[in-house]
Enzyme design. Structure first.
Site, PDB file in Angstrom:
ATOM      1  N   CYS A  83       0.831  -1.206   0.000  1.00 36.10           N
ATOM      2  CA  CYS A  83       0.000   0.000   0.000  1.00 36.10           C
ATOM      3  C   CYS A  83       0.873   1.267   0.000  1.00 36.10           C
ATOM      4  O   CYS A  83       1.527   1.542  -0.994  1.00 36.10           O
ATOM      5  CB  CYS A  83      -0.985  -0.054   1.158  1.00 36.10           C
ATOM      6  SG  CYS A  83      -2.423   0.981   0.869  1.00 36.10           S
ATOM      7  N   HIS A 174      -3.191  -5.306   1.559  1.00 37.52           N
ATOM      8  CA  HIS A 174      -2.467  -5.575   2.812  1.00 37.52           C
ATOM      9  C   HIS A 174      -2.473  -7.064   3.159  1.00 37.52           C
ATOM     10  O   HIS A 174      -3.312  -7.489   3.971  1.00 37.52           O
ATOM     11  CB  HIS A 174      -3.142  -4.818   3.961  1.00 37.52           C
ATOM     12  CG  HIS A 174      -2.981  -3.338   3.899  1.00 37.52           C
ATOM     13  ND1 HIS A 174      -1.956  -2.678   4.544  1.00 37.52           N
ATOM     14  CD2 HIS A 174      -3.708  -2.396   3.277  1.00 37.52           C
ATOM     15  CE1 HIS A 174      -2.067  -1.376   4.314  1.00 37.52           C
ATOM     16  NE2 HIS A 174      -3.119  -1.177   3.550  1.00 37.52           N
ATOM     17  N   GLU A 176      -0.773  -8.545   5.203  1.00 39.89           N
ATOM     18  CA  GLU A 176      -0.531  -8.705   6.654  1.00 39.89           C
ATOM     19  C   GLU A 176      -1.827  -8.577   7.459  1.00 39.89           C
ATOM     20  O   GLU A 176      -1.841  -8.862   8.645  1.00 39.89           O
ATOM     21  CB  GLU A 176       0.528  -7.690   7.131  1.00 39.89           C
ATOM     22  CG  GLU A 176       0.064  -6.264   7.349  1.00 39.89           C
ATOM     23  CD  GLU A 176      -0.141  -5.455   6.061  1.00 39.89           C
ATOM     24  OE1 GLU A 176      -0.075  -6.029   4.951  1.00 39.89           O
ATOM     25  OE2 GLU A 176      -0.381  -4.242   6.178  1.00 39.89           O
TER      26      GLU A 176
HETATM   27  N1  GLN Z   1      -3.671   6.331   1.270  1.00 41.95           N
HETATM   28  C1  GLN Z   1      -2.351   6.102   1.757  1.00 41.95           C
HETATM   29  C2  GLN Z   1      -1.327   6.923   0.967  1.00 41.95           C
HETATM   30  O1  GLN Z   1      -1.620   7.434  -0.041  1.00 41.95           O
HETATM   31  C3  GLN Z   1      -1.994   4.629   1.705  1.00 41.95           C
HETATM   32  C4  GLN Z   1      -2.927   3.833   2.596  1.00 41.95           C
HETATM   33  C5  GLN Z   1      -2.363   2.598   3.196  1.00 41.95           C
HETATM   34  O2  GLN Z   1      -1.149   2.373   3.236  1.00 41.95           O
HETATM   35  N2  GLN Z   1      -3.234   1.780   3.737  1.00 41.95           N
HETATM   36  O3  GLN Z   1      -0.211   7.051   1.365  1.00 41.95           O
END
Ligand code: GLN
Length: 209
Positions: A83, A174, A176
């Site tokens: 992410c 994710h 995890e």
């Molecule tokens: N929206 C976050 C970003 O742009 C990422 C979200 C996440 O890691 N769950 O950095």
């Protein structure tokens, strides 16, 4: 000198504990990385989810950003971004400056809009697991482009959700946060760990080899 084998988790901000627990379930005790010094001897580094702008700033403040890039280029450090971590790895962040530029991918942040802000789904990722695996998305980015040598691992609904090179892995979801260990196992294999059976033969774990 023998090859480095340690696995670290960038622990400046974001979801560190869950990654540590998944690695522990596979028999690997990971090191939390907060300083340049703690990168020494690592073969692999997970860049967790969190907030990429904040993480990017902390990478600069601590000097860890350039140190990770150096370890990637000179020591063969293997990296996995989940992410926000995937945003850090991209060589293009739509409308913003890139951070570490370790993968030939373009990402668009917060690309699902408010209705789909966070959701779960299931998908087959043949390169990673034999059976479909659960995926958890939280204010996720989308990978919009993956250029060779990056390989697409998962494409759903017109965007790329996971991609890799030999030395880097990016997942916009994710792993995890589900019970499934497939992506962590896949990452450890990329880091040169090989799977064996635990002493009671009921629980697989990964040994260095
Ligand atoms: N929206 C976050 C970003 O742009 C990422 C979200 C996440 O890691 N769950 O950095």
């Amino acid at each position: 000198m023998s090859e480095p084998t340690g696995i670290g988790i960038l622990a400046l901000q974001g979801g560190v504990v869950e990654h540590r627990q998944h690695l522990a379930a596979l028999g690997v005790a990971a090191r939390e990385v907060r300083t340049v010094e703690s990168l020494a001897g690592l073969r692999g580094l997970i860049l967790p989810g969190g907030e990429s702008t904040c993480l990017g700033r902390l990478l600069k403040l601590t000097g860890l950003g350039p140190a990770i890039v150096r370890a990637f280029r000179e020591d063969g450090l293997v990296v996995w971004g989940t992410c926000a971590g995937a945003i850090l790895l991209a060589d293009e962040v739509v409308g913003e400056s890139p951070h570490l530029s370790l993968m030939p991918i373009a990402v668009a942040r917060n690309a699902f809009g408010s209705q789909l802000d966070s959701f779960r789904t299931t998908a087959a990722v043949p390169a990673v697991a034999a059976a479909p695996i659960p995926l958890v998305f939280i204010r996720a980015p989308q990978i919009r482009r993956a250029d060779p040598p990056a390989r697409i691992l998962l494409e759903i609904g017109g965007y790329i959700a996971a991609a890799e090179t030999d030395q880097a892995l990016a997942t916009v979801f994710h792993p995890e946060l589900s019970d499934d260990l497939s992506f962590h196992r896949h990452f450890l294999r990329k880091c040169g760990h090989r799977e064996t059976l635990g002493p009671d033969r009921s629980r697989p774990f990964l040994a260095v080899g």
